[in-house]
Design an enzyme around this catalytic site. Structure first.
Site, mmCIF file in Angstrom:
data_model
loop_
_atom_site.group_PDB
_atom_site.id
_atom_site.type_symbol
_atom_site.label_atom_id
_atom_site.label_comp_id
_atom_site.label_asym_id
_atom_site.label_seq_id
_atom_site.Cartn_x
_atom_site.Cartn_y
_atom_site.Cartn_z
ATOM 1 N N LYS A 110 27.238 32.352 27.535
ATOM 2 C CA LYS A 110 28.614 32.002 27.171
ATOM 3 C C LYS A 110 28.645 30.739 26.317
ATOM 4 O O LYS A 110 27.848 29.822 26.517
ATOM 5 C CB LYS A 110 29.451 31.751 28.430
ATOM 6 C CG LYS A 110 29.600 32.973 29.319
ATOM 7 C CD LYS A 110 30.395 32.680 30.575
ATOM 8 C CE LYS A 110 30.549 33.939 31.411
ATOM 9 N NZ LYS A 110 31.308 33.692 32.644
ATOM 10 N N ASP A 160 38.372 34.883 43.909
ATOM 11 C CA ASP A 160 37.582 33.660 44.051
ATOM 12 C C ASP A 160 37.639 33.099 45.467
ATOM 13 O O ASP A 160 36.675 32.496 45.939
ATOM 14 C CB ASP A 160 38.016 32.623 43.025
ATOM 15 C CG ASP A 160 37.660 33.043 41.598
ATOM 16 O OD1 ASP A 160 36.795 33.931 41.436
ATOM 17 O OD2 ASP A 160 38.245 32.496 40.654
ATOM 18 N N TYR A 205 36.181 31.664 24.822
ATOM 19 C CA TYR A 205 34.738 31.720 24.929
ATOM 20 C C TYR A 205 34.167 33.005 24.366
ATOM 21 O O TYR A 205 34.813 34.036 24.345
ATOM 22 C CB TYR A 205 34.269 31.488 26.361
ATOM 23 C CG TYR A 205 34.814 32.399 27.429
ATOM 24 C CD1 TYR A 205 34.037 33.420 27.957
ATOM 25 C CD2 TYR A 205 36.089 32.219 27.936
ATOM 26 C CE1 TYR A 205 34.512 34.243 28.962
ATOM 27 C CE2 TYR A 205 36.572 33.030 28.946
ATOM 28 C CZ TYR A 205 35.777 34.048 29.451
ATOM 29 O OH TYR A 205 36.257 34.861 30.441
ATOM 30 N N HIS A 261 31.749 32.511 38.331
ATOM 31 C CA HIS A 261 31.605 33.886 37.879
ATOM 32 C C HIS A 261 30.284 34.096 37.140
ATOM 33 O O HIS A 261 29.770 33.185 36.503
ATOM 34 C CB HIS A 261 32.753 34.265 36.942
ATOM 35 C CG HIS A 261 34.095 34.165 37.572
ATOM 36 N ND1 HIS A 261 35.238 33.923 36.836
ATOM 37 C CD2 HIS A 261 34.505 34.277 38.863
ATOM 38 C CE1 HIS A 261 36.287 33.889 37.655
ATOM 39 N NE2 HIS A 261 35.867 34.102 38.875
#
Length: 187
Positions: free
Chosen positions: A72, A168, A132, A62
């Site tokens: 991130k 995905d 995250y 992603h």
């Protein structure tokens, strides 16, 4: 807190200092001051948390298109994962290269992934929680994926038949993606 280089320039493993005694342990997982001391001045604006109930679940690859690209900072707070970053910056000498790091509740390591990289993880245990931070808000119109099994990238997941979302499963190859990162320009 320590910062360790990986094989991809700009991707780091962050290890917090853990203080333990007979009661258990304590650690700071984020401190703007301590991150500044190790050379990271990213301003995070959103915290996310995911839960995966089954082992062998892959989430990713992603990323968000520029100008909504995200840096991130990830950690696994329950179970363990194989966390993967892929350089998708056109013109980068590392373009299409990947690095994998095991993150777990036990080792308390984190991975710092800057803009210009796609991200995914594989659950190595059941009942996995990942938390995250990101430096850009989620933007559905900029949200993109790359196929986890893209042969041009060649990630060695070490498993067959992973559990994947429909999104995905249908993700394009990197060569078919509309990725708009240019090395040294917009990420």
């Amino acid at each position: 807190m320590t910062k360790e280089k990986t094989s991809l320039e700009g991707v780091y493993i962050i290890t917090p200092q853990v203080f333990g005694d007979h009661r258990g342990w304590f650690c700071e997982t984020y401190s703007a001051q301590k991150f500044h001391e190790i050379g990271i001045d990213t301003v995070f604006v959103q915290d996310n948390q995911s839960y995966s109930k089954e082992k062998n679940t892959i989430r990713g690859l992603h990323f968000q298109l520029a100008p909504k690209a995200q840096t991130k900072l990830l950690r696994c707070t329950r179970g363990k994962i194989l966390d993967v970053a892929v350089d998708i910056r056109k013109g980068s000498k590392q373009f299409g290269k990947w690095v994998a790091v095991e993150l777990s509740a036990e080792n308390k390591k984190m991975i710092y992934i800057p803009k210009g990289f796609a991200h995914a993880f594989l659950t190595l245990s059941e009942d996995v929680e990942v938390q995250y931070k990101v430096d850009q808000y989620y933007s559905p119109e900029h949200d993109r994926s790359i196929l986890f099994s893209d042969p041009a990238i060649g990630i060695d997941w070490g498993i067959e038949n992973p559990i994947l979302s429909e999104k995905d499963l249908k993700a394009p190859l990197l060569s078919e993606s509309d990725v708009n990162y240019i090395f040294g320009e917009n990420c």
